[in-house]
Design a protein around this motif. Structure first.
Motif, PDB file in Angstrom:
ATOM      1  N   GLY A 130      31.003  51.552  54.285  1.00  0.00           N
ATOM      2  CA  GLY A 130      31.536  51.151  55.579  1.00  0.00           C
ATOM      3  C   GLY A 130      31.831  49.666  55.655  1.00  0.00           C
ATOM      4  N   SER A 131      31.293  49.029  56.696  1.00  0.00           N
ATOM      5  CA  SER A 131      31.545  47.595  56.912  1.00  0.00           C
ATOM      6  C   SER A 131      30.287  46.769  56.648  1.00  0.00           C
ATOM      7  CB  SER A 131      32.025  47.358  58.347  1.00  0.00           C
ATOM      8  OG  SER A 131      31.061  47.834  59.277  1.00  0.00           O
ATOM      9  N   ALA A 132      29.456  47.222  55.723  1.00  0.00           N
ATOM     10  CA  ALA A 132      28.211  46.516  55.421  1.00  0.00           C
ATOM     11  C   ALA A 132      28.481  45.078  54.973  1.00  0.00           C
ATOM     12  CB  ALA A 132      27.438  47.257  54.327  1.00  0.00           C
ATOM     13  N   LYS A 133      27.603  44.175  55.334  1.00  0.00           N
ATOM     14  CA  LYS A 133      27.707  42.790  54.892  1.00  0.00           C
ATOM     15  C   LYS A 133      27.423  42.722  53.397  1.00  0.00           C
ATOM     16  CE  LYS A 133      26.030  38.121  55.920  1.00  0.00           C
ATOM     17  NZ  LYS A 133      25.092  37.309  56.741  1.00  0.00           N
ATOM     18  N   TYR A 134      28.236  41.987  52.654  1.00  0.00           N
ATOM     19  CA  TYR A 134      28.115  41.957  51.199  1.00  0.00           C
ATOM     20  C   TYR A 134      27.996  40.537  50.674  1.00  0.00           C
ATOM     21  CZ  TYR A 134      33.158  40.970  51.592  1.00  0.00           C
ATOM     22  OH  TYR A 134      34.367  40.428  51.919  1.00  0.00           O
ATOM     23  N   VAL A 135      27.628  40.436  49.384  1.00  0.00           N
ATOM     24  CA  VAL A 135      27.585  39.151  48.681  1.00  0.00           C
ATOM     25  C   VAL A 135      28.721  39.160  47.663  1.00  0.00           C
ATOM     26  CG1 VAL A 135      26.191  37.538  47.350  1.00  0.00           C
ATOM     27  CG2 VAL A 135      25.081  39.128  48.922  1.00  0.00           C
ATOM     28  N   ASP A 136      29.599  38.173  47.749  1.00  0.00           N
ATOM     29  CA  ASP A 136      30.798  38.129  46.910  1.00  0.00           C
ATOM     30  C   ASP A 136      30.550  37.246  45.679  1.00  0.00           C
ATOM     31  OD1 ASP A 136      33.305  37.821  45.765  1.00  0.00           O
ATOM     32  OD2 ASP A 136      34.344  37.744  47.686  1.00  0.00           O
ATOM     33  N   PHE A 137      30.429  37.899  44.512  1.00  0.00           N
ATOM     34  CA  PHE A 137      30.209  37.198  43.250  1.00  0.00           C
ATOM     35  C   PHE A 137      31.494  37.114  42.416  1.00  0.00           C
ATOM     36  CE2 PHE A 137      25.686  38.003  44.014  1.00  0.00           C
ATOM     37  CZ  PHE A 137      25.087  36.889  43.458  1.00  0.00           C
ATOM     38  N   LEU A 138      32.641  37.230  43.036  1.00  0.00           N
ATOM     39  CA  LEU A 138      33.891  37.233  42.269  1.00  0.00           C
ATOM     40  C   LEU A 138      34.173  35.872  41.631  1.00  0.00           C
ATOM     41  CD1 LEU A 138      36.219  39.342  44.611  1.00  0.00           C
ATOM     42  CD2 LEU A 138      35.197  40.047  42.440  1.00  0.00           C
ATOM     43  N   ASP A 139      33.835  34.801  42.324  1.00  0.00           N
ATOM     44  CA  ASP A 139      34.131  33.447  41.829  1.00  0.00           C
ATOM     45  C   ASP A 139      32.892  32.863  41.167  1.00  0.00           C
ATOM     46  OD1 ASP A 139      34.935  30.874  41.334  1.00  0.00           O
ATOM     47  OD2 ASP A 139      35.607  30.446  43.367  1.00  0.00           O
ATOM     48  N   ASP A 140      32.936  32.667  39.859  1.00  0.00           N
ATOM     49  CA  ASP A 140      31.785  32.135  39.132  1.00  0.00           C
ATOM     50  C   ASP A 140      31.391  30.738  39.601  1.00  0.00           C
ATOM     51  OD1 ASP A 140      31.390  34.395  37.581  1.00  0.00           O
ATOM     52  OD2 ASP A 140      32.728  33.709  35.979  1.00  0.00           O
ATOM     53  N   ALA A 141      32.350  30.007  40.166  1.00  0.00           N
ATOM     54  CA  ALA A 141      32.046  28.652  40.636  1.00  0.00           C
ATOM     55  C   ALA A 141      31.055  28.676  41.795  1.00  0.00           C
ATOM     56  CB  ALA A 141      33.334  27.938  41.061  1.00  0.00           C
ATOM     57  N   ASN A 142      30.969  29.797  42.514  1.00  0.00           N
ATOM     58  CA  ASN A 142      30.061  29.919  43.655  1.00  0.00           C
ATOM     59  C   ASN A 142      28.810  30.724  43.315  1.00  0.00           C
ATOM     60  OD1 ASN A 142      31.968  28.551  45.255  1.00  0.00           O
ATOM     61  ND2 ASN A 142      33.003  30.456  45.769  1.00  0.00           N
ATOM     62  N   TYR A 143      28.556  30.940  42.016  1.00  0.00           N
ATOM     63  CA  TYR A 143      27.479  31.847  41.620  1.00  0.00           C
ATOM     64  C   TYR A 143      26.123  31.406  42.164  1.00  0.00           C
ATOM     65  CZ  TYR A 143      24.444  34.759  38.737  1.00  0.00           C
ATOM     66  OH  TYR A 143      23.488  35.663  38.332  1.00  0.00           O
ATOM     67  N   GLU A 144      25.762  30.142  42.014  1.00  0.00           N
ATOM     68  CA  GLU A 144      24.433  29.682  42.434  1.00  0.00           C
ATOM     69  C   GLU A 144      24.241  29.845  43.935  1.00  0.00           C
ATOM     70  OE1 GLU A 144      22.071  29.145  40.479  1.00  0.00           O
ATOM     71  OE2 GLU A 144      23.210  29.097  38.620  1.00  0.00           O
ATOM     72  N   GLU A 145      25.259  29.512  44.701  1.00  0.00           N
ATOM     73  CA  GLU A 145      25.180  29.654  46.155  1.00  0.00           C
ATOM     74  C   GLU A 145      24.992  31.118  46.543  1.00  0.00           C
ATOM     75  OE1 GLU A 145      28.190  29.266  50.003  1.00  0.00           O
ATOM     76  OE2 GLU A 145      28.666  28.209  48.130  1.00  0.00           O
ATOM     77  N   LYS A 146      25.741  32.020  45.910  1.00  0.00           N
ATOM     78  CA  LYS A 146      25.653  33.444  46.246  1.00  0.00           C
ATOM     79  C   LYS A 146      24.334  34.047  45.747  1.00  0.00           C
ATOM     80  CE  LYS A 146      29.570  33.391  48.275  1.00  0.00           C
ATOM     81  NZ  LYS A 146      29.602  33.488  49.768  1.00  0.00           N
TER      82      LYS A 146
END
Length: 302
Positions: A112-128
């Protein structure tokens, strides 16, 4: 952890994530290390889905295709997850993680519309990763700020909290990185950066000659160290290498202060400017610094 075997690279990424989560106190159930040759995979999936507190669903191209079909092991897991989600429509059982997904929608339809964590961009890996880890452990990265007074209510409140009475909200920067300029003679020399577990109460006082004392006194500060002649965060290869045995450090312009809070997070402050009353045109004290909090609890900033 539920995922599809898209390719070797994707499987390696999932294994790396699961391994790191275990190192941070998360008891991850994963087929790679929890099954053997001849294991009943259907029984393994059923046991994992029914007993897990949370289920990390890695939504990749193959996972979404198989879950929407549904086919194979992914379809089987989806069929077991759906009744649990329907039993509690407000359930936070599933944590969708987006990786190796090249089209929309990002998630399988059953999520559905569950909140997710977006790991598509490796540059943002640590933040995610920090966002995921905090959520699993029930911790907040961004703490809820105090509720202020309604500016349209002309009736004075019976009691205004001290923090608001002292206008302390001006001495808070909740972001994980940024720049700060404030009069260190106000608010008892305190300025709060970060929030939640990553909050640091910076305590400063004048040291003279373009320098400032940074103190260990605030209750959420564990240690403070001096890193001399540091003008860029990446120069701190390992924060643990700097001596943090003293209650305070004298930081000059062009130096860095390294603080660790009681939750185990590190922050680096780069001191850019110190203005004393004698040197200021308007007679005001001022300190300016940049800061970066390492959101993954690492001591490495390079």
């Amino acid at each position: 952890m539920s995922y599809a075997w898209d390719n070797d690279e994707h499987q390696a990424w999932v294994l790396q994530l699961a391994t790191r989560l275990r190192s941070n106190g998360v008891d991850v159930l994963l087929d790679v290390w929890d099954t053997r040759l001849g294991s009943d995979l259907a029984s393994f999936m059923e046991s994992g889905i029914t007993s897990a507190d949370r289920v990390i669903v890695v939504c990749s191209d193959q996972y979404v295709a198989k879950a929407n079909a549904p086919t194979g092991g992914v379809g089987y897991e989806k069929n077991m997850l759906t009744p649990r989600l329907m039993d509690d429509l407000g359930s936070e059982l599933v944590i969708p993680v987006i990786r190796n997904r090249t089209s929309s929608p990002k998630m399988a339809a059953f999520l559905g519309s569950a909140k997710y964590v977006d790991f598509l961009d490796d540059a943002n890996y640590e933040e995610k990763y920090a966002e995921l880890l905090h959520d699993i452990h029930g911790r907040q990265i961004q703490a809820v700020p105090p509720l202020g007074r309604n500016p349209f209510n002309l009736m004075p409140p019976a009691e205004v909290p001290n923090a608001l009475r002292n206008d302390a909200a001006r001495y808070v920067s909740p972001a994980a990185s940024g720049g700060v300029a404030f009069d260190y003679t106000n608010n008892s020399g305190h300025y709060v950066i970060g929030s939640g577990d990553m909050a640091f109460t910076i305590s400063m006082s004048e040291a003279g000659h373009g320098s400032i004392y940074v103190l260990q006194d605030p209750p959420n500060i564990h240690t403070v160290a001096l890193a001399p002649n540091v003008t860029d965060f990446e120069e701190i290869a390992d924060a643990n290498l700097f001596d943090s045995s003293s209650r305070h450090r004298t930081i000059k312009v062009g130096d860095a202060a390294i603080l660790r809070n009681l939750a185990g997070y590190y922050v680096v402050l780069l001191l850019d400017r110190v203005v004393t009353r004698e040197s200021a045109d308007d007679g005001q004290h001022q300190v300016e610094f940049r800061y970066r909090i390492q959101t993954n609890k690492s001591a490495v900033f390079s």
